[in-house]
Enzyme design. Structure first.
Site, PDB file in Angstrom:
ATOM      1  N   HIS A  20     -14.587   2.047  -2.232  1.00  0.00           N
ATOM      2  CA  HIS A  20     -13.378   1.294  -1.220  1.00  0.00           C
ATOM      3  C   HIS A  20     -12.507   2.178  -0.572  1.00  0.00           C
ATOM      4  O   HIS A  20     -11.431   1.515  -0.245  1.00  0.00           O
ATOM      5  CB  HIS A  20     -12.809   0.371  -2.476  1.00  0.00           C
ATOM      6  CG  HIS A  20     -13.617  -0.499  -3.192  1.00  0.00           C
ATOM      7  ND1 HIS A  20     -13.093  -1.110  -4.350  1.00  0.00           N
ATOM      8  CD2 HIS A  20     -14.912  -1.156  -2.905  1.00  0.00           C
ATOM      9  CE1 HIS A  20     -14.051  -1.964  -4.927  1.00  0.00           C
ATOM     10  NE2 HIS A  20     -15.195  -1.884  -3.936  1.00  0.00           N
TER      11      HIS A  20
ATOM     12  N   ARG B 101       1.836   1.884  -3.389  1.00  0.00           N
ATOM     13  CA  ARG B 101       0.463   2.521  -4.306  1.00  0.00           C
ATOM     14  C   ARG B 101       0.355   3.957  -3.870  1.00  0.00           C
ATOM     15  O   ARG B 101      -0.025   4.434  -4.723  1.00  0.00           O
ATOM     16  CB  ARG B 101      -0.588   1.472  -3.926  1.00  0.00           C
ATOM     17  CG  ARG B 101      -0.406   0.184  -4.940  1.00  0.00           C
ATOM     18  CD  ARG B 101      -1.463  -0.965  -4.637  1.00  0.00           C
ATOM     19  NE  ARG B 101      -2.679  -0.097  -5.048  1.00  0.00           N
ATOM     20  CZ  ARG B 101      -4.006  -0.432  -4.661  1.00  0.00           C
ATOM     21  NH1 ARG B 101      -4.086  -1.259  -3.593  1.00  0.00           N
ATOM     22  NH2 ARG B 101      -5.059   0.203  -5.197  1.00  0.00           N
TER      23      ARG B 101
ATOM     24  N   CYS C  30     -10.305   0.586  17.198  1.00  0.00           N
ATOM     25  CA  CYS C  30     -10.990   1.485  18.321  1.00  0.00           C
ATOM     26  C   CYS C  30     -11.780   2.610  17.325  1.00  0.00           C
ATOM     27  O   CYS C  30     -12.679   3.395  18.134  1.00  0.00           O
ATOM     28  CB  CYS C  30     -10.207   2.170  19.155  1.00  0.00           C
ATOM     29  SG  CYS C  30      -9.027   3.531  18.162  1.00  0.00           S
TER      30      CYS C  30
ATOM     31  N   TYR D 100       0.953  -1.065   0.063  1.00  0.00           N
ATOM     32  CA  TYR D 100       0.073   0.049   0.038  1.00  0.00           C
ATOM     33  C   TYR D 100       0.752   1.155   0.136  1.00  0.00           C
ATOM     34  O   TYR D 100       0.422   2.285  -0.785  1.00  0.00           O
ATOM     35  CB  TYR D 100      -1.094   0.035   1.282  1.00  0.00           C
ATOM     36  CG  TYR D 100      -2.291  -0.716   0.838  1.00  0.00           C
ATOM     37  CD1 TYR D 100      -2.203  -2.199   0.998  1.00  0.00           C
ATOM     38  CD2 TYR D 100      -3.153  -0.509  -0.070  1.00  0.00           C
ATOM     39  CE1 TYR D 100      -3.214  -3.008   0.850  1.00  0.00           C
ATOM     40  CE2 TYR D 100      -4.210  -1.160  -0.363  1.00  0.00           C
ATOM     41  CZ  TYR D 100      -4.371  -2.335   0.029  1.00  0.00           C
ATOM     42  OH  TYR D 100      -5.270  -3.207  -0.395  1.00  0.00           O
TER      43      TYR D 100
ATOM     44  N   CYS E 193      -7.457   2.468  12.620  1.00  0.00           N
ATOM     45  CA  CYS E 193      -6.946   1.626  13.711  1.00  0.00           C
ATOM     46  C   CYS E 193      -7.360   0.134  13.373  1.00  0.00           C
ATOM     47  O   CYS E 193      -8.710  -0.002  12.803  1.00  0.00           O
ATOM     48  CB  CYS E 193      -7.510   2.000  14.789  1.00  0.00           C
ATOM     49  SG  CYS E 193      -7.086   0.832  16.134  1.00  0.00           S
TER      50      CYS E 193
ATOM     51  N   CYS F 209      -1.927   2.966  16.619  1.00  0.00           N
ATOM     52  CA  CYS F 209      -3.152   3.889  16.640  1.00  0.00           C
ATOM     53  C   CYS F 209      -2.646   4.998  17.749  1.00  0.00           C
ATOM     54  O   CYS F 209      -2.708   4.589  18.962  1.00  0.00           O
ATOM     55  CB  CYS F 209      -4.279   3.296  17.012  1.00  0.00           C
ATOM     56  SG  CYS F 209      -5.605   4.213  17.217  1.00  0.00           S
TER      57      CYS F 209
ATOM     58  N   CYS G  42      -6.085   4.693  20.583  1.00  0.00           N
ATOM     59  CA  CYS G  42      -5.805   3.690  21.648  1.00  0.00           C
ATOM     60  C   CYS G  42      -4.699   2.890  21.959  1.00  0.00           C
ATOM     61  O   CYS G  42      -4.650   2.252  22.882  1.00  0.00           O
ATOM     62  CB  CYS G  42      -6.972   2.379  21.254  1.00  0.00           C
ATOM     63  SG  CYS G  42      -6.445   1.734  19.661  1.00  0.00           S
TER      64      CYS G  42
END
Ligand code: BV8
Length: 292
Positions: free
Chosen positions: A123, A72, A142, A69, A131, A191, A194
C-alpha cells in the site's frame, strides 16, 4: 495432527521449510504504538480511517486528509520498529526464499533493516509523496513521485499534525470537539514537476490499483514453487488483494500460520486446515519466539 498452537511443532515445520511468505497488517506495528485501522484506533476525530483513505475524500477536502496523513507521518517518525519487525528482517537475512508482503505504510520494516528485495510494501509509504491532479477524475497526476520525504511537519499549514502533547492531554488535532481550521488548497504544496497537481501521500487508497509490476512479481513468486509456510501477521484480512495471498499460496502441504490477538477465537480456529497453526497474542512477542 499437532495442536494448532504448539510452538515446538511449528519450529519443526520451520526447519523443514524453504519458501516462506508473510502477509503483515497494522497489528504488527501496534506494539510500536501505532493505531490499527479497525480496532479502537480505527477512528480519527470520529472519521473512520478507511473513509479518509480514498481519492474522493482527498478531492473533497485535501487539507483534512493531509492532516490525517501528516499526523500518521509524525506518529510513525516517532515510533521505533519492534521485536516483530526485527524478527522478520532476521528471517529474511537468513533465508533468501522468504518474501514479506506488508500493508503497513509506516516505514518500520525498512527501519528494522529488512532487506529491500525481500519486502513488498503493498500500500505504498507515508514517506512517498506523489502528484495528484484534482481536475482529473481518476486523480492521476503527472507521475512525479518523491521517496523518503521525512519533513515533519510536511508543510507549514500542517504544523498542527506535528505537535507533541503531554501524555495526559489530548492533541487538539485528535479532539473531535476541537474545531479544525479548514486548510485552503492554496496552502497544500503543488507538484514541483507539473506545478498543476497537488502533492499527496504516496499510499494506495481504496479504489486505487496497487502497482501492477509489484502484483505480477508477487504472483510469479507464488507460482514459482510450493510455498511451505504463509505467516499471516496482525491483519484483519479484509482488504484485497492482500487478504487473498494466503489462499493463493496455499497447497496441500502449506501451513498457514495466523499470528493475531484473536487467532484462537473459536470462529477463527474453525477456519484452520490440516497443517495450519494459530497463535493468539502480540506479534511483537510471538514472532521472536516463533522465528528464533
Ligand atoms: C484494488 C491506505 C483494484 C494506506 C489502505 C475483492 C473483494 C472485495 C473487495 C475488493 C476486492 N478487490 C478489491 C476490492 C476493493 C478494496 C477492498 O479490499 N475493499 C474491502 C475492504 C471490501 N481494495 C482496494 O480498493 C485495493 N485496490 O484492489 O485495486 C480495484 C480497484 C477498484 C475496485 C476493485 C478493484 C486497495 C486497497 C488498499 C487500501 N488502502 N490503506 C493507509 O492509509 O494506510 S487499506 C488499510 O487497511 C491499511 O492499509 C491497512 O493496512 C489495511 C488492512 O488493515 P489491517 O492492516 O488488517 O489492520 P486492521 O486494523 O484492519 O486489523 C488489525 C489486526 O491486527 C486485527 O485483526 C487485530 O486483531 C490484530 N492486532 C491488533 N493488535 C495486534 C494484533 N495482532 C497481533 N499483535 C498485536 N499487537
Amino acid at each position: 495432527m499437532p495442536k494448532y498452537n504448539d510452538i515446538s511443532a511449528f519450529h519443526e515445520k520451520l526447519t523443514r521449510s524453504k519458501r516462506i511468505l508473510a502477509v503483515c497488517g497494522a497489528g504488527l506495528s501496534a506494539a510500536s504504538g501505532l493505531p490499527t485501522f479497525r480496532g479502537a484506533g480505527g477512528l480519527w476525530r470520529n472519521h473512520r480511517a478507511t473513509d479518509l483513505a480514498t481519492p474522493t475524500a482527498f478531492v473533497k477536502d485535501p487539507g483534512l486528509v493531509w492532516l490525517f496523513y501528516a499526523y500518521r507521518r509524525h506518529m510513525a517518525l516517532n515510533a521505533t520498529p519492534n521485536a516483530g519487525h526485527f524478527a522478520l528482517a532476521a528471517l529474511a537475512r537468513k533465508n533468501g526464499k522468504f518474501l514479506c508482503l506488508s500493508q503497513n505504510v509506516d516505514n518500520l520494516h525498512p527501519r528494522a533493516g529488512h532487506p529491500s528485495e525481500q519486502i513488498k510494501l503493498l500500500h505504498g509509504s507515508l514517506f512517498d509523496i506523489k502528484c495528484i491532479d484534482l481536475n482529473d477524475e481518476d486523480g492521476e497526476g503527472c507521475g512525479w513521485i518523491q521517496h523518503d520525504n521525512f519533513d515533519d511537519p510536511f508543510c507549514p499549514a500542517l504544523a498542527a499534525a506535528a505537535e507533541d502533547v503531554e501524555p495526559d492531554k489530548t492533541l487538539p488535532l485528535l479532539d473531535p470537539d476541537h474545531e479544525l481550521a479548514k486548510i485552503p488548497v492554496s496552502e497544500i504544496p503543488k507538484c514541483p514537476q507539473c506545478s498543476n497537481g497537488l502533492q499527496r501521500p504516496g499510499v494506495v487508497w481504496f479504489d486505487e490499483s496497487l502497482d501492477g509490476n509489484m502484483l505480477d512479481a508477487i504472483d510469479a513468486w507464488i507460482k514459482q514453487d510450493v510455498v511451505d509456510i504463509v505467516l499471516v501477521i496482525g491483519t484483519s484480512a479484509v482488504v484485497y488483494p492482500a487478504a487473498g495471498y494466503a489462499g493463493q499460496a496455499r497447497s496441500g502441504s502449506t501451513s498457514v500460520v495466523t499470528i493475531n490477538l484473536e487467532a484462537e477465537l473459536p470462529q477463527n480456529l474453525a477456519k484452520l486446515k490440516k497443517n495450519d497453526f494459530a497463535f493468539a497474542g502480540d506479534a511483537a512477542v510471538l514472532l521472536p519466539k516463533l522465528l528464533e
